[in-house]
Design an enzyme around this catalytic site. Structure first.
Site, mmCIF file in Angstrom:
data_model
loop_
_atom_site.group_PDB
_atom_site.id
_atom_site.type_symbol
_atom_site.label_atom_id
_atom_site.label_comp_id
_atom_site.label_asym_id
_atom_site.label_seq_id
_atom_site.Cartn_x
_atom_site.Cartn_y
_atom_site.Cartn_z
ATOM 1 N N TYR A 1 0.881 -0.892 0.390
ATOM 2 C CA TYR A 1 -0.078 0.084 -0.517
ATOM 3 C C TYR A 1 0.339 1.245 0.280
ATOM 4 O O TYR A 1 1.220 1.434 1.117
ATOM 5 C CB TYR A 1 -0.875 -0.249 1.155
ATOM 6 C CG TYR A 1 -1.911 1.004 1.439
ATOM 7 C CD1 TYR A 1 -2.173 1.618 0.374
ATOM 8 C CD2 TYR A 1 -2.942 1.461 2.815
ATOM 9 C CE1 TYR A 1 -3.033 2.895 0.477
ATOM 10 C CE2 TYR A 1 -3.739 1.928 2.334
ATOM 11 C CZ TYR A 1 -3.769 2.957 1.607
ATOM 12 O OH TYR A 1 -4.919 4.113 1.875
ATOM 13 N N LYS B 1 -1.461 -1.378 -3.894
ATOM 14 C CA LYS B 1 -2.879 -0.516 -4.165
ATOM 15 C C LYS B 1 -1.732 0.977 -3.846
ATOM 16 O O LYS B 1 -1.283 1.805 -3.285
ATOM 17 C CB LYS B 1 -3.448 -1.163 -2.937
ATOM 18 C CG LYS B 1 -4.559 0.264 -2.222
ATOM 19 C CD LYS B 1 -5.090 0.309 -1.107
ATOM 20 C CE LYS B 1 -6.377 1.547 -0.621
ATOM 21 N NZ LYS B 1 -6.735 1.920 0.011
#
Length: 294
Positions: free
Chosen positions: A140, A168
């Site tokens: 992330y 992400k």
């Protein structure tokens, strides 16, 4: 650790809010209703205990209970990705092992925040955690919250670890995303971490989005993704433009304040937010209500 066999998380994942009761404790009955609502409205996977789930204010026990409950309610219908990352490598390993034991289908590891490691420190942090689990790992990248950006070079290096399978991407850096897509294997997935840049990232070869707006416009987001994937770019762009004001509205106040407010307005009771976040004022709620109705 055994080698991971990864078949993908889906295209539209929802970064799920954490419902609270009147005393600001995790409400599992409300969580069940929210899960069923999301699955009925386009979500192909759920990210639990992430930023939108108010992870900074959740205790470790609350996170583990949320992982277990979500896995049980979902019952293998879609992947459940547990937010087990933090700025402590050892604490992240401990929570990751608990997430694996809970039955989660994958884990999401945020870039370590506050302590600001260098790029080699980032690599070793993620590699150490991945080495302690058989679960597929989603990185992330969100420098706006973590104060550090994972470079394209480090993401590409990390993608060579068997169970690091996804990122992400919420840095807003389209060049970085393009570089990662170009230099990672076809089965390494890149997700937009910002609703408003989903379509641009799809055009670069991204796989989907970890969405916030899908809480209230899940079917529209799903339709946009499917339209693009089927080659109807004009239709996808039209949906994107229609949703853009709502996407921006979901971040007009610190997330997840607006999306929780919108869910409550739409009859999906998720309670309030925990301090240090604050509920929207009446005037702010009115603006949000008009935006959603339009």
């Amino acid at each position: 650790m055994k080698k991971v066999f990864f078949v993908g998380f889906g295209n539209l994942l929802t970064a799920m809010v954490t419902p609270f009761d009147a005393n600001n404790q995790v409400d599992f009955a409300k969580t069940t209703k929210l899960i069923e609502y999301l699955l009925a409205n386009g979500s192909e996977g759920l990210v639990v205990g992430g930023t939108t789930g108010e992870s900074p204010t959740l205790t470790t026990d609350e996170k583990i209970a949320l992982f277990k409950h979500t896995v049980k309610v979902v019952n293998n219908r879609v992947p459940v990705i547990a937010g087990s990352g933090s700025n402590s490598t050892q604490a992240s390993i401990t929570l990751t092992k608990a997430a694996e034991k809970s039955g989660a289908d994958g884990i999401m590891l945020v870039a370590p925040y506050y302590n600001k490691p260098n790029q080699e420190g980032l690599y070793r942090h993620f590699a150490a955690i991945a080495g302690e689990t058989a679960l597929p790992v989603m990185l992330y990248n969100i420098p706006g919250r973590s104060a550090v950006k994972i470079s394209a070079e480090i993401i590409i290096r990390l993608s060579q670890i068997d169970n690091i399978v996804s990122v992400k991407e919420a840095s807003g850096d389209l060049d970085l995303a393009a570089d990662v897509i170009e230099h990672t294997a076809d089965n390494f997935s890149v997700y937009s971490g910002e609703d408003s840049i989903t379509l641009p990232l799809l055009s670069l070869g991204a796989d989907g989005v970890v969405s916030v707006v899908s809480h209230i416009a899940g079917n529209d987001m799903s339709e946009m993704l499917k339209a693009y994937q089927s080659g109807d770019v004009a239709r996808a762009a039209s949906i994107h433009r229609k949703l853009l004001p709502v996407m921006k509205g979901m971040f007009a106040q610190p997330s997840p304040v607006p999306v929780k407010t919108a869910l409550n307005m739409n009859g999906i009771d998720v309670g309030d937010v925990r301090l240090p976040l604050l509920a929207m004022t009446d005037s702010e709620k009115e603006i949000l209500k008009n935006l959603i109705q339009r």
